[in-house]
Design a protein around this motif. Structure first.
Motif, PDB file in Angstrom:
ATOM      1  N   TRP A 160       0.821  -1.202   0.000  1.00 35.36           N
ATOM      2  CA  TRP A 160       0.000   0.000   0.000  1.00 35.36           C
ATOM      3  C   TRP A 160       0.856   1.253   0.000  1.00 35.36           C
ATOM      4  O   TRP A 160       0.548   2.232  -0.682  1.00 35.36           O
ATOM      5  N   LEU A 161       1.948   1.226   0.773  1.00 35.71           N
ATOM      6  CA  LEU A 161       2.855   2.379   0.739  1.00 35.71           C
ATOM      7  C   LEU A 161       3.403   2.579  -0.662  1.00 35.71           C
ATOM      8  O   LEU A 161       3.534   3.706  -1.151  1.00 35.71           O
ATOM      9  N   LEU A 162       3.712   1.465  -1.325  1.00 33.78           N
ATOM     10  CA  LEU A 162       4.243   1.536  -2.688  1.00 33.78           C
ATOM     11  C   LEU A 162       3.183   2.039  -3.664  1.00 33.78           C
ATOM     12  O   LEU A 162       3.421   2.980  -4.433  1.00 33.78           O
ATOM     13  N   MET A 163       1.994   1.439  -3.630  1.00 28.26           N
ATOM     14  CA  MET A 163       0.941   1.807  -4.579  1.00 28.26           C
ATOM     15  C   MET A 163       0.172   3.043  -4.125  1.00 28.26           C
ATOM     16  O   MET A 163      -0.146   3.914  -4.930  1.00 28.26           O
ATOM     17  N   GLY A 164      -0.127   3.115  -2.844  1.00 25.67           N
ATOM     18  CA  GLY A 164      -0.941   4.216  -2.340  1.00 25.67           C
ATOM     19  C   GLY A 164      -0.277   5.564  -2.491  1.00 25.67           C
ATOM     20  O   GLY A 164      -0.896   6.532  -2.924  1.00 25.67           O
ATOM     21  N   LEU A 165       0.999   5.630  -2.126  1.00 23.12           N
ATOM     22  CA  LEU A 165       1.719   6.899  -2.248  1.00 23.12           C
ATOM     23  C   LEU A 165       1.874   7.310  -3.701  1.00 23.12           C
ATOM     24  O   LEU A 165       1.686   8.468  -4.060  1.00 23.12           O
ATOM     25  N   VAL A 166       2.192   6.335  -4.555  1.00 29.07           N
ATOM     26  CA  VAL A 166       2.346   6.644  -5.975  1.00 29.07           C
ATOM     27  C   VAL A 166       1.028   7.110  -6.575  1.00 29.07           C
ATOM     28  O   VAL A 166       0.967   8.119  -7.297  1.00 29.07           O
ATOM     29  N   SER A 167      -0.057   6.385  -6.273  1.00 24.68           N
ATOM     30  CA  SER A 167      -1.358   6.759  -6.827  1.00 24.68           C
ATOM     31  C   SER A 167      -1.830   8.098  -6.281  1.00 24.68           C
ATOM     32  O   SER A 167      -2.495   8.867  -6.990  1.00 24.68           O
ATOM     33  N   SER A 168      -1.472   8.404  -5.028  1.00 23.31           N
ATOM     34  CA  SER A 168      -1.858   9.692  -4.464  1.00 23.31           C
ATOM     35  C   SER A 168      -1.109  10.832  -5.140  1.00 23.31           C
ATOM     36  O   SER A 168      -1.683  11.891  -5.418  1.00 23.31           O
ATOM     37  N   LEU A 169       0.184  10.623  -5.418  1.00 21.56           N
ATOM     38  CA  LEU A 169       0.974  11.658  -6.082  1.00 21.56           C
ATOM     39  C   LEU A 169       0.549  11.842  -7.529  1.00 21.56           C
ATOM     40  O   LEU A 169       0.375  12.968  -8.009  1.00 21.56           O
ATOM     41  N   THR A 170       0.381  10.725  -8.244  1.00 22.66           N
ATOM     42  CA  THR A 170      -0.043  10.819  -9.644  1.00 22.66           C
ATOM     43  C   THR A 170      -1.518  11.165  -9.755  1.00 22.66           C
ATOM     44  O   THR A 170      -1.975  11.581 -10.826  1.00 22.66           O
ATOM     45  N   GLY A 171      -2.247  11.014  -8.646  1.00 24.00           N
ATOM     46  CA  GLY A 171      -3.668  11.318  -8.668  1.00 24.00           C
ATOM     47  C   GLY A 171      -3.985  12.740  -9.060  1.00 24.00           C
ATOM     48  O   GLY A 171      -5.028  13.023  -9.647  1.00 24.00           O
ATOM     49  N   PHE A 172      -3.083  13.665  -8.753  1.00 22.93           N
ATOM     50  CA  PHE A 172      -3.311  15.064  -9.104  1.00 22.93           C
ATOM     51  C   PHE A 172      -3.334  15.267 -10.621  1.00 22.93           C
ATOM     52  O   PHE A 172      -3.922  16.237 -11.105  1.00 22.93           O
ATOM     53  N   PHE A 173      -2.689  14.377 -11.353  1.00 24.61           N
ATOM     54  CA  PHE A 173      -2.614  14.525 -12.807  1.00 24.61           C
ATOM     55  C   PHE A 173      -3.452  13.488 -13.559  1.00 24.61           C
ATOM     56  O   PHE A 173      -3.629  13.609 -14.771  1.00 24.61           O
ATOM     57  N   ILE A 174      -3.943  12.467 -12.841  1.00 25.98           N
ATOM     58  CA  ILE A 174      -4.728  11.414 -13.493  1.00 25.98           C
ATOM     59  C   ILE A 174      -6.137  11.342 -12.912  1.00 25.98           C
ATOM     60  O   ILE A 174      -7.127  11.491 -13.628  1.00 25.98           O
ATOM     61  N   VAL A 175      -6.241  11.116 -11.610  1.00 26.58           N
ATOM     62  CA  VAL A 175      -7.555  10.942 -10.987  1.00 26.58           C
ATOM     63  C   VAL A 175      -8.287  12.275 -10.844  1.00 26.58           C
ATOM     64  O   VAL A 175      -9.478  12.381 -11.161  1.00 26.58           O
ATOM     65  N   LEU A 176      -7.585  13.321 -10.375  1.00 30.14           N
ATOM     66  CA  LEU A 176      -8.230  14.613 -10.171  1.00 30.14           C
ATOM     67  C   LEU A 176      -8.883  15.159 -11.439  1.00 30.14           C
ATOM     68  O   LEU A 176     -10.051  15.576 -11.391  1.00 30.14           O
ATOM     69  N   PRO A 177      -8.184  15.191 -12.592  1.00 27.66           N
ATOM     70  CA  PRO A 177      -8.861  15.712 -13.792  1.00 27.66           C
ATOM     71  C   PRO A 177     -10.054  14.870 -14.230  1.00 27.66           C
ATOM     72  O   PRO A 177     -11.020  15.406 -14.783  1.00 27.66           O
ATOM     73  N   LEU A 178     -10.019  13.552 -13.986  1.00 27.16           N
ATOM     74  CA  LEU A 178     -11.170  12.716 -14.305  1.00 27.16           C
ATOM     75  C   LEU A 178     -12.359  13.071 -13.408  1.00 27.16           C
ATOM     76  O   LEU A 178     -13.501  13.158 -13.875  1.00 27.16           O
ATOM     77  N   ILE A 179     -12.087  13.288 -12.120  1.00 26.30           N
ATOM     78  CA  ILE A 179     -13.142  13.713 -11.194  1.00 26.30           C
ATOM     79  C   ILE A 179     -13.674  15.081 -11.612  1.00 26.30           C
ATOM     80  O   ILE A 179     -14.893  15.323 -11.632  1.00 26.30           O
ATOM     81  N   LEU A 180     -12.761  15.984 -11.964  1.00 26.22           N
ATOM     82  CA  LEU A 180     -13.150  17.332 -12.399  1.00 26.22           C
ATOM     83  C   LEU A 180     -13.965  17.270 -13.689  1.00 26.22           C
ATOM     84  O   LEU A 180     -14.933  18.018 -13.863  1.00 26.22           O
ATOM     85  N   PHE A 181     -13.574  16.367 -14.594  1.00 25.30           N
ATOM     86  CA  PHE A 181     -14.317  16.192 -15.842  1.00 25.30           C
ATOM     87  C   PHE A 181     -15.756  15.748 -15.549  1.00 25.30           C
ATOM     88  O   PHE A 181     -16.712  16.237 -16.149  1.00 25.30           O
ATOM     89  N   GLY A 182     -15.895  14.817 -14.593  1.00 21.72           N
ATOM     90  CA  GLY A 182     -17.228  14.376 -14.200  1.00 21.72           C
ATOM     91  C   GLY A 182     -18.047  15.506 -13.609  1.00 21.72           C
ATOM     92  O   GLY A 182     -19.252  15.625 -13.874  1.00 21.72           O
TER      93      GLY A 182
END
Length: 401
Positions: A207-229
């Motif tokens: 989780w530290l490996l995946m969670g931290l990475v996904s949280s950091l990349t989330g600003f450029f991948i997950v956040l814009p998808l949420i914003l698009f929605g």
């Protein structure tokens, strides 16, 4: 005058949203199943699977499922968040404090899920991005979609381009020889043969490996998808699907064709990190848009709407459905359950996902005949709204019953 903020009731739910959530959860579960039953994180799947059945199944999952359903769920998260914002504005109630409380509870669910059940949790990242969205959701609707596109396309495009040029300079950038044997052995040792304490320790590392990475990349991948929605919500795209079905049909055809083409690129030549990124970062969301359009169009047909309605019940209980998928899958594959980790082929794993989801649909159908919401949804809303939770919803809760 103090106005109480209350939760969304059945009377103002949008059924198509629940259907999209349900279908997204099925696709996510099929993709996640690769991680539940095998050391998928540490292999090159293009060369690791050797039997014809596994090769064919992985190709199907890779093109049509992987990276194409979590974008739907992320967009729906933004869609719902904006609906709550607009409701608060219409009722002249405070939005940020209540949403912050709601997201804090979701963050807690994410941590508990990641540490004690499964390391591939996405709730933690969604909650973090949700806190950012408390500010972003206030952007005027004409700017939301362009801003979301810019936040997503520029970093993702630069990453894909950099990976491509690095691949040209180094022959080691390909995926064909990749396999972290040490981590494969550790994951098999923990999940297939370890005690719960050993699994807990290894899961926390992952989780530290995946969670931290996904949280950091989330600003450029997950956040814009949420914003698009959220942007789609501001334009009421789902509510106006019948009115806009011609436009939706055009977008659907283009997105399905373009998404499948982009997601098939690794199979056109030698798979590499650049083609994998292009496939997932761009092909995945584009195909997701095609799926959303297709589902919205099918939902306009009364017979299909009736057939698909049970899936919307699982989507209405999305938090409960998502977490119970992890509980059931880990009990099937981890050593403290049936111990099937590393022992099933891809087709079997896929059918297990479909079968478990079918049972969840039946469970949701039965549960929602007695209660207004799922058990985890009730806890989430009770924690968010406290005594402001409407009496009729509180009386229908599993605790009150």
């Amino acid at each position: 005058m103090i106005v109480k903020l209350t939760p969304t009731t059945l009377g103002n739910r949008v059924e198509a949203l629940d259907l999209l959530r349900g279908i997204a959860l099925l696709g996510i579960f099929i993709a996640n199943m690769l991680l539940f039953h095998s050391p998928y994180l540490y292999i090159d799947p293009y060369s690791w699977f050797s039997t014809p059945s596994d090769v064919a199944t992985y190709k199907w999952i890779n093109i049509f499922v992987e990276a194409s359903f979590y974008p739907i769920f992320a967009m729906l998260f933004g869609y719902g968040l904006n609906m709550q914002y607009e409701k608060a504005m219409a009722n002249k109630t405070s939005f940020a404090p209540v949403m912050a409380r709601r997201l804090s509870i979701l963050l807690g669910f994410g941590v508990l899920h990641a540490v004690f059940i499964w390391s591939g949790d996405i709730l933690f990242t969604y909650a973090l991005m949700g806190f950012v969205m408390i500010a972003f959701v206030r952007i005027p609707k004409k700017w939301v979609l362009p801003i979301a596109a810019i936040i997503y396309i520029i970093p993702s495009g630069l990453l894909a381009a950099a990976t491509y040029f690095l691949g040209k300079l180094s022959s080691s950038a390909g995926l064909e020889e990749y396999a972290d044997i040490h981590q494969i052995e550790l994951s098999i040792s923990a999940y297939a043969h370890g005690t719960y304490a050993e699994i807990l320790s290894y899961r926390f590392f992952e989780w530290l490996l995946m969670g931290l990475v996904s949280s950091l990349t989330g600003f450029f991948i997950v956040l814009p998808l949420i914003l698009f929605g959220a942007g789609l919500s501001k334009w009421k795209v789902i509510e106006r699907a019948s009115e806009w079905k011609g436009r939706i049909a055009v977008v659907t055809v283009i997105a399905l064709a373009g998404g499948i083409w982009l997601k098939s690129i690794p199979y056109a030549g030698q798979p590499g990190m650049d083609t994998k990124l292009l496939q997932q970062l761009f092909g995945g969301p584009i195909l997701a848009a095609g799926y959303v359009g297709l589902i919205l169009l099918l939902f306009q047909i009364p017979l299909l709407r009736k057939i698909l309605r049970p899936i919307s019940k699982a989507g209405r209980m999305s938090l409960t459905t998502y977490i119970t998928q992890s509980i059931v899958a880990t009990l099937i594959f981890y050593s403290y359950g049936l111990g099937m980790y590393g022992k099933v082929d891809l087709a079997t794993g896929t059918w297990i996902a479909v079968g478990v989801f079918a049972i969840q649909v039946i469970f949701a159908e039965v549960w929602l005949t007695k209660f207004k919401m799922g058990p985890l949804e009730w806890l989430w809303r009770k924690g968010t709204y406290g005594k402001n939770l409407k009496d009729k919803e509180e009386k229908s809760s599993p605790v009150a019953k």
